[in-house]
Structure formats: C-alpha cells, structure tokens
Design a protein around this motif. Structure first.
Motif, PDB file in Angstrom:
ATOM      1  N   ALA A 156       0.539   6.352 -10.452  1.00  0.00           N
ATOM      2  CA  ALA A 156       1.834   6.312 -11.143  1.00  0.00           C
ATOM      3  C   ALA A 156       2.634   7.582 -10.860  1.00  0.00           C
ATOM      4  N   LEU A 157       1.957   8.735 -10.876  1.00  0.00           N
ATOM      5  CA  LEU A 157       2.627  10.000 -10.552  1.00  0.00           C
ATOM      6  C   LEU A 157       3.156   9.971  -9.116  1.00  0.00           C
ATOM      7  N   ALA A 158       2.310   9.529  -8.188  1.00  0.00           N
ATOM      8  CA  ALA A 158       2.700   9.512  -6.780  1.00  0.00           C
ATOM      9  C   ALA A 158       3.896   8.598  -6.546  1.00  0.00           C
ATOM     10  N   VAL A 159       3.886   7.420  -7.182  1.00  0.00           N
ATOM     11  CA  VAL A 159       4.977   6.465  -6.976  1.00  0.00           C
ATOM     12  C   VAL A 159       6.270   6.972  -7.619  1.00  0.00           C
ATOM     13  N   ALA A 160       6.156   7.587  -8.797  1.00  0.00           N
ATOM     14  CA  ALA A 160       7.348   8.142  -9.449  1.00  0.00           C
ATOM     15  C   ALA A 160       7.949   9.269  -8.605  1.00  0.00           C
ATOM     16  N   LEU A 161       7.083  10.102  -8.013  1.00  0.00           N
ATOM     17  CA  LEU A 161       7.561  11.186  -7.150  1.00  0.00           C
ATOM     18  C   LEU A 161       8.186  10.626  -5.875  1.00  0.00           C
ATOM     19  N   LEU A 162       7.553   9.612  -5.310  1.00  0.00           N
ATOM     20  CA  LEU A 162       8.079   8.952  -4.120  1.00  0.00           C
ATOM     21  C   LEU A 162       9.497   8.462  -4.374  1.00  0.00           C
ATOM     22  N   ASP A 163       9.687   7.819  -5.519  1.00  0.00           N
ATOM     23  CA  ASP A 163      10.998   7.279  -5.875  1.00  0.00           C
ATOM     24  C   ASP A 163      12.003   8.398  -6.107  1.00  0.00           C
ATOM     25  N   ALA A 164      11.565   9.473  -6.799  1.00  0.00           N
ATOM     26  CA  ALA A 164      12.466  10.583  -7.099  1.00  0.00           C
ATOM     27  C   ALA A 164      12.914  11.307  -5.836  1.00  0.00           C
ATOM     28  N   ARG A 165      12.061  11.325  -4.816  1.00  0.00           N
ATOM     29  CA  ARG A 165      12.404  12.003  -3.565  1.00  0.00           C
ATOM     30  C   ARG A 165      13.261  11.127  -2.645  1.00  0.00           C
ATOM     31  N   GLY A 166      13.408   9.854  -2.977  1.00  0.00           N
ATOM     32  CA  GLY A 166      14.108   8.949  -2.089  1.00  0.00           C
ATOM     33  C   GLY A 166      13.313   8.698  -0.820  1.00  0.00           C
ATOM     34  N   PHE A 167      11.991   8.658  -0.960  1.00  0.00           N
ATOM     35  CA  PHE A 167      11.070   8.494   0.169  1.00  0.00           C
ATOM     36  C   PHE A 167      11.245   7.101   0.770  1.00  0.00           C
TER      37      PHE A 167
END
Length: 312
Positions: A156-167
């Motif tokens: 969940a942390l990784a996916v939220a960070l992915l989304d926040a970075r615009g990955f």
C-alpha cells in the motif's frame, strides 16, 4: 484468518490510521536519500520484499539487517535517509539496540508494528498499526496473518508513493530492462529494423524481373517502391506477386508501379517497436516500412524481427 486480518487493516487505513498512513507516505516521499527497511526474522523477509517493491516503483530503497547494523552496517544509513522498521512485537532486541544510534543520526523513523505501545513505536515519528487479532497458525505463534498484513501494508505504501510521484509505465520499464515490459517500452523501431543495403527498394519503373530479384536478394518477402526523393510510394509483397499471377499479366512488361500496393504502412524509426507490432496486427501485415521525420525510407521491420527481439 489472514483474509480477516487484511479486511481489518483496510478498515484501519480508511479510518483511524488514515492520518498516520498519509504522514508515512509524505515522509517517504520527502526522503532525499534512500528508504532503509529493517526487520528481523519473518519481518525481515517481508522487509526485503518491501524494499525491492519500493525500489522498482520509483522510491530508492535498500534492506539493512538490524543485527548487522549493530556491527558496522549502520554506516550505510545517512541523515538523508528514512528508516522503515518492521516488527510485530516492536520489541526486537536487534532493532532496540540501534534505535538510540538512529535517533542520534537524526534519521526519521517510520515503524510498522502490531503494538502501538512498544519500544519501537515510542522511538518512531510515524507509527503504522499492522496488528492482527490472531495468527493463522493453530498455535497462534508462527508469523502468518501478521506477515500478510505487513506485506499488504508495504505494498500500500509503495503504490501510494508510485501514484504520488506520477510513476509511469516507462519509468517502471527503466528499472526492469530485462523483463517483457521493459523490452516493450524501451525497444524502439531503430533498434530492431533492417537498414542500409539490407532494405529492399526499387523505383516505380523497375521491371518485375528486377523487382523480384531485389526481393529475393534481401529476403524480406517484399520490397519498397520509392520515388526519386527516396520516399515510399508503394510496397510489393509476395501476396501482390500471387495476385499478379492470378490476373495473368505479362511479367516481362509489368513495372513495379503497376503491381504495387499504394500508400504503404509506415512507422518512424523513433517509435516504440511495440507500436510497429500493433500496426502489423491491426493491418494484418507482416512487414512495415520505416521512415524518418521527412518521410524518406530509412529501414524496414518484419514480424520476425520483432519476434527475435522478444517484443512480441
């Protein structure tokens, strides 16, 4: 029991843990160094996977074993890093031994623990509650439901960070150059196309005998028909040759322009190879001519070329 643990975790993230989760994401997102994941035993195994998932989705991360950290590996941690420490009990001796040193370094600490009142939680700036009602183990001892919750919380942390970075997919491909997605998103037409003397091409007035000779010499099963400026005006394929035979035309007098298929499908050299594959599939063809930005023929690519490059 593990399914129930995940359901409870989902409800906490959407409810009482929402602020802490958002704070954890903000802390990791603001990290100027690496996210250093730590954990002992089964939590350590989960931690290695979380570090790998973070690293592959745009958040530089590494795993440091807490026991080794006490014997020199703590030197890997810098003040620019953020530590994500995982312990269900929050009382792991190996983690407890290095918590004061990390505090002296001024490293932000995010704790993932099943006990909000634990030693680990008391040292952390952000506490993520990964508690479970009971383990799936019939003895309620072996880490089972708790490690499942840790794994899901890490994802969940990784996916939220992915989304926040615009990955994007392209970013993912850059960290997976050896995988199928990497090949699809990093391989361009210019990397797989035939160029130079390997590209069959004739002029519109070329007689059929010479046209077929060019096709045979280059082994592509087709040839481009180009004008004086080098721009493709047509393509002549094995299929066109069969249709010419069926019509009963005089091959000795037929010119390439008389039998070619006009308006050939083309793709630019800088396009992704997967775009050429999609074009072939849509048009039900096995080869595509490659042009530069001005429309001049610079190469050709076939479905076999894309198969060899493992793009399709």
């Amino acid at each position: 029991m593990e399914a129930q643990a995940l359901t409870a975790l989902q409800q906490r993230i959407a409810g009482p843990m929402a602020d802490a989760f958002a704070q954890a994401v903000a802390t990791l997102l603001g990290c100027r160094g690496r996210v250093v994941v730590m954990g002992m035993g089964k939590s350590g195994h989960v931690g290695r996977k979380i570090a790998a998932t973070l690293a592959s989705t745009g958040t530089p991360a590494m795993f440091v074993h807490p026991a080794e950290a006490s014997h020199g590996d703590l030197g890997m941690v810098t003040p620019q890093d953020v530590v994500l420490a995982i312990s269900n009990s929050g009382e792991s001796d190996e983690l407890a031994a290095i918590l004061p040193a990390m505090r002296r370094l001024g490293v932000p600490l995010v704790a993932m623990t099943g006990r909000a009142g634990s030693s680990l939680a008391s040292h952390a700036q952000v506490v993520l509650d990964s508690s479970v009602a009971e383990e799936a183990c019939p003895l309620n001892l072996a880490p089972t439901a708790s490690t499942t919750a840790q794994m899901a919380l890490g994802d969940a942390l990784a996916v939220a960070l992915l989304d926040a970075r615009g990955f994007k997919e392209e970013d993912f491909a850059r960290s997976h150059p050896g995988g199928a997605l990497g090949r699809k998103l990093l391989t361009h037409v210019r990397d797989v196309m035939r160029s130079g003397e390997r590209v069959p091409q004739v002029g519109p007035d070329t007689l059929m005998a010479d046209t077929m000779r060019e096709m045979s010499a280059k082994g592509m099963g087709c040839t481009a028909i180009v004008d004086a400026a080098g721009k493709p005006v047509g393509i002549f394929t094995d299929g066109d040759l069969r249709r010419l035979f069926e019509r009963g035309g005089d091959l000795r007098q037929t010119r390439a322009a008389d039998a070619m298929s006009r308006n050939p499908r083309t793709v630019e050299a800088d396009a992704l190879a997967v775009e050429a594959a999609d074009l072939m599939e849509t048009a039900k063809i096995t080869s595509v001519l490659v042009v530069d930005a001005t429309g001049v023929l610079v190469g050709a690519v076939t479905s076999n070329d894309l198969l060899r490059a493992k793009v399709i």
